[in-house]
Design a protein around this motif. Structure first.
Motif, mmCIF file in Angstrom:
data_model
loop_
_atom_site.group_PDB
_atom_site.id
_atom_site.type_symbol
_atom_site.label_atom_id
_atom_site.label_comp_id
_atom_site.label_asym_id
_atom_site.label_seq_id
_atom_site.Cartn_x
_atom_site.Cartn_y
_atom_site.Cartn_z
ATOM 1 N N PRO A 91 -18.392 -19.687 -0.502
ATOM 2 C CA PRO A 91 -17.477 -19.564 0.984
ATOM 3 C C PRO A 91 -16.174 -20.543 0.980
ATOM 4 N N TYR A 92 -15.609 -20.849 -0.167
ATOM 5 C CA TYR A 92 -14.266 -21.490 0.000
ATOM 6 C C TYR A 92 -13.318 -20.451 -0.376
ATOM 7 N N GLY A 93 -13.611 -19.339 -1.160
ATOM 8 C CA GLY A 93 -12.265 -18.403 -1.335
ATOM 9 C C GLY A 93 -11.320 -19.366 -2.462
ATOM 10 N N GLY A 94 -10.053 -18.471 -2.665
ATOM 11 C CA GLY A 94 -9.156 -18.815 -3.623
ATOM 12 C C GLY A 94 -8.048 -18.197 -3.424
ATOM 13 N N GLU A 95 -6.945 -18.818 -4.226
ATOM 14 C CA GLU A 95 -5.655 -17.923 -4.306
ATOM 15 C C GLU A 95 -5.841 -16.629 -4.821
ATOM 16 N N ALA A 96 -5.103 -15.583 -4.166
ATOM 17 C CA ALA A 96 -5.464 -14.168 -4.578
ATOM 18 C C ALA A 96 -4.526 -14.069 -5.954
ATOM 19 N N SER A 97 -5.145 -13.309 -6.860
ATOM 20 C CA SER A 97 -4.465 -13.203 -8.166
ATOM 21 C C SER A 97 -3.341 -11.956 -7.751
ATOM 22 N N LYS A 98 -2.366 -12.013 -8.646
ATOM 23 C CA LYS A 98 -1.178 -11.220 -8.476
ATOM 24 C C LYS A 98 -1.138 -10.669 -9.898
ATOM 25 N N GLU A 99 -1.372 -9.307 -10.090
ATOM 26 C CA GLU A 99 -1.308 -8.643 -11.300
ATOM 27 C C GLU A 99 -0.569 -7.324 -11.260
ATOM 28 N N PHE A 100 0.256 -6.910 -12.282
ATOM 29 C CA PHE A 100 1.043 -5.676 -12.442
ATOM 30 C C PHE A 100 0.352 -4.662 -11.970
ATOM 31 N N TYR A 101 -1.010 -4.560 -12.562
ATOM 32 C CA TYR A 101 -1.761 -3.360 -12.373
ATOM 33 C C TYR A 101 -2.013 -2.891 -10.905
ATOM 34 N N GLN A 102 -2.376 -3.988 -10.086
ATOM 35 C CA GLN A 102 -2.740 -3.845 -8.608
ATOM 36 C C GLN A 102 -1.328 -3.413 -7.850
ATOM 37 N N TYR A 103 -0.313 -3.918 -8.227
ATOM 38 C CA TYR A 103 0.893 -3.715 -7.620
ATOM 39 C C TYR A 103 1.409 -2.288 -7.951
ATOM 40 N N PHE A 104 1.429 -1.955 -9.227
ATOM 41 C CA PHE A 104 1.795 -0.692 -9.602
ATOM 42 C C PHE A 104 1.076 0.529 -8.944
ATOM 43 N N THR A 105 -0.372 0.331 -8.844
ATOM 44 C CA THR A 105 -1.449 1.243 -8.207
ATOM 45 C C THR A 105 -1.381 1.376 -6.503
ATOM 46 N N ALA A 106 -0.786 0.110 -6.276
ATOM 47 C CA ALA A 106 -0.584 0.113 -4.709
ATOM 48 C C ALA A 106 0.766 1.038 -4.345
ATOM 49 N N TYR A 107 1.947 0.625 -5.009
ATOM 50 C CA TYR A 107 3.257 1.103 -4.857
ATOM 51 C C TYR A 107 3.188 2.495 -5.186
ATOM 52 N N SER A 108 2.959 2.849 -6.239
ATOM 53 C CA SER A 108 2.676 4.355 -6.650
ATOM 54 C C SER A 108 1.982 5.293 -5.821
ATOM 55 N N TYR A 109 1.027 4.598 -5.296
ATOM 56 C CA TYR A 109 0.314 5.370 -4.117
ATOM 57 C C TYR A 109 0.974 5.513 -2.827
ATOM 58 N N MET A 110 1.719 4.533 -2.435
ATOM 59 C CA MET A 110 2.482 4.449 -1.230
ATOM 60 C C MET A 110 3.705 5.534 -1.184
ATOM 61 N N TYR A 111 4.405 5.516 -2.620
ATOM 62 C CA TYR A 111 5.665 6.442 -2.713
ATOM 63 C C TYR A 111 5.351 7.918 -3.387
#
Length: 675
Positions: A91-111
């Motif tokens: 139930p605590y959660g944690g700092e979200a990971s920041k990884e190239f693959y996730q940003y690449f997938t997101a921005y390549s999808y948006m544009y």
């Protein structure tokens, strides 16, 4: 008016092609890339991702598309607004990971992607194909610049269908494996280009590639370690040769001063970019000198927290054997490597004499990844890369021997290469050929979730309160948070007390202990699944007492009067016999010439479990649980019969106070509400 006739002179076209070999190589490269894409797209008609871990990247990509950052919210930590993931590590959660693959997938999808495909899931599914084909392209560029276009084509083709790489870069397997292979090859290509051309710009470009590599995967540090080892070997060899030849060592090193400066530029730029992307700690690549000891550290039994190490139960982190390594890379790639060694004294060494640095680099790479594969099987994928390079060199050398003046030898070479790639089976002589293995891998790749699991995740998303915390074993955690959009106590990104405590919940025969831990984690729903029974050896190991569910298949059926007797053989001299007489059932254990009754048995009648007990004093204190199809039975001693997993999944929560049975998804998943 007379009709004009047109004709095509193919002989002139062929003559032009022979004169312009570049065109032929580019056409062949295009065919290799197209084939590489085609084979990876074979499973593309399946909508969902092909494993559990890809859902981690899919969810974070969806969050970036939705609100610009990974995680579920922004939380103030030490005066800074930090992306926070409340779905992970509940139930605590944690700092979200920041990884190239996730940003690449997101921005390549948006544009781009949203104009080409229906949704983010479909785009995510295609990203490993993109990185897989790019990896093949840069494999060609890497090998072609060093050993010629023929070797580049051979290496690219062999790598395009390398089994250990292909299975991790097909459509749907949207994990970091394909980007890792891409940045490995790209970084080495750029560095060797900088080294050969003595270019500071290319050296800085290699450093940038390493920065993106670190942004993709924390294990990137092996790559600069290999480069440093190769440069160190080059330095030592030059000093040694100068000493042996009685030359001035300083003067000899000065001739290579610019190369060593390029190496320094590479290291400096890499340090800067890695620090920018991931922080200074990850930039300390020299800590990779402890890579092998750290692998052993990952495989030690207990963590510093005192709990068992979950990596010991993860298949890809298990030690590999020689047979397993050869099987996964295929015997043909190993055979071609030995072919490389065999051809060295027959003219190949002379052709490669100016490539000593490059060969030493690839040899270090090959030896290190081969050794690492014995430590953890996941490194077999990295071992396949230098194997493909050596294979490409051999293929090019064999093809160079083809000549119209030597038809017999030429035919032999062509037939040999075709046989090796398309017909020769794997090491056990029964496995498919190198080529057929790739087709089989792509064809058999399927969705990681289907049927009851999809119904379950849809129910979680639509029928349970937002923020309700779910718990089970860690395997389905990523899919639960991505598709069910609810927090999970554990997923595939943890190695801590959460997993240990879940193991205690499942294995405990004291329901108060299990329920107390559920309350501690504020669990709303607890669910079990059929796959947890064969996984119980891992669960119980992490709980501290290794155990398993003995499952015995049906051997034969016989009829004795009105009684149907089912035999389940334990060994040559032992068997369990289940006797069905009308609505009644009983079980006995035969060991040699001795037969004793088994105290409890559960059979299914009209889809419902029915329990029978014997009052015989000599009965064995076991339960026989007969599966509904009667094709196998579980032998349950009291420690298994009374643990939480059995009582929830096999007995549907009967007599477990504190848990309320909620829903059964096809007998595969059973959900309980914590009261």
């Amino acid at each position: 008016m007379a009709e004009q006739e047109y004709s095509v002179d193919f002989s002139k076209i062929a003559e032009k092609l022979v004169k312009n070999k570049k065109v032929i190589f580019f056409v062949l490269l295009a065919l290799v890339l197209l084939f590489s894409a085609w084979v990876r797209l074979i499973p593309a008609d399946q909508y969902y991702l092909s494993a559990m871990d890809p859902y981690w990247h899919y969810r974070h990509s969806a969050e970036i598309v939705d609100h610009g950052y990974p995680g579920t919210e922004l939380r103030e930590i030490d005066g800074k607004m930090v992306p926070w993931d409340s779905f992970h590590n509940a139930p605590y959660g944690g700092e979200a990971s920041k990884e190239f693959y996730q940003y690449f997938t997101a921005y390549s999808y948006m544009y781009l992607g949203k104009f080409l495909v229906a949704d983010l899931m479909t785009w995510t599914k295609l990203t490993p194909v993109f990185f897989g084909v790019l990896s093949v392209l840069f494999m060609y560029l890497l090998v072609a610049q060093l050993f010629g276009r023929g070797a580049g084509l051979g290496a690219a083709f062999m790598f395009s269908i390398a089994p250990s790489f292909l299975m991790r870069s097909v459509a749907g397997f949207a994990d970091t494996d394909a980007p890792i292979a891409f940045f490995t090859i790209l970084s080495f290509y750029l560095f060797l280009l900088a080294w050969d051309r003595e270019s500071y710009l290319w050296g800085a470009s290699a450093g940038l590639s390493m920065g993106l590599f670190a942004f993709t995967w924390g294990g990137y540090r092996f790559a600069p370690l290999f480069i440093t080892a190769a440069v160190g070997f080059h330095l030592v060899s030059k000093i040694t040769l100068a000493y042996v030849r009685k030359k001035n060592i300083i003067d000899e090193l000065k001739t290579h001063r610019k190369k060593y400066t390029v190496f320094a530029v590479f290291l400096l730029s890499m340090f800067i970019f890695v620090t920018l992307f991931k922080g200074i700690e990850l930039a300390k690549f020299w800590s990779a000198t402890r890579v092998f000891s750290s692998l052993k550290e990952m495989q030690r039994e207990s963590l510093d927290t005192g709990v068992r190490n979950v990596f010991l139960t993860v298949s890809e982190m298990s030690p590999g054997s020689l047979v397993e390594i050869v099987s996964r890379v295929h015997i043909i790639s190993v055979f071609l490597f030995f072919g490389f060694l065999a051809l060295l004294p027959f003219g190949l060494w002379k052709k490669l004499s100016g490539k000593f640095f490059h060969l030493s680099f690839f040899t270090i790479w090959l030896a290190a990844t081969f050794y690492s594969s014995f430590t953890a099987v996941r490194f077999i994928e990295m071992f396949a890369i230098p194997l493909a390079i050596f294979s490409g060199i051999v293929i090019a050398e064999m093809i160079s021997k083809i000549s119209s003046k030597k038809p017999a030898i030429s035919i032999f070479i062509v037939v040999t290469l075709i046989a090796l790639i398309f017909f020769v089976p794997n090491y056990n002589l029964s496995g498919p050929s190198y080529f057929q293995t790739s087709i089989s891998i792509a064809s058999q790749s399927g969705p990681g979730v289907s049927g009851p699991w999809l119904d379950f995740y849809d129910w979680v998303k639509t029928e349970t309160p937002k923020g309700a915390i779910f718990a089970s074993w860690w395997d389905p955690g990523h899919a639960l948070t991505a598709l069910g959009e609810r927090p999970a106590v554990a997923d595939g990104s943890q190695n801590d007390e959460h997993v240990h405590d879940l193991a205690l919940m499942f294995t405990s025969t004291d329901m108060d202990t299990s329920l107390s831990l559920m309350k501690e984690y504020n669990i709303s729903y607890f669910f079990t699944s059929s796959d947890l029974l064969p996984k119980y050896s891992a669960i119980s190991f992490l709980a501290g007492e290794p155990d398993y569910y003995p499952q015995v298949p049906l051997s034969q059926t016989s009829q004795q009067g009105d009684t149907v007797v089912l035999e389940y053989k334990l060994s040559q001299t032992e068997a369990v016999y289940v006797s069905l007489t009308g609505p009644f059932a009983s079980a006995t254990l035969q060991s040699g010439y001795n037969t004793v009754p088994i105290q409890r048995i559960i059979v299914f009648s009209s889809g419902q479990p029915v329990k029978f007990e014997t009052e015989a004093e000599n009965a064995v204190d076991y339960m026989i649980y007969v599966l509904p199809d009667y094709q196998s039975v579980f032998l349950l001693p009291p420690r298994l019969e009374n643990n939480l997993l059995t009582r929830l999944h096999l007995f549907s929560g009967a007599d477990v106070d504190g848990l309320e049975f909620v829903k059964d998804f096809g007998g595969t998943i059973k959900v309980f509400k914590v009261k």
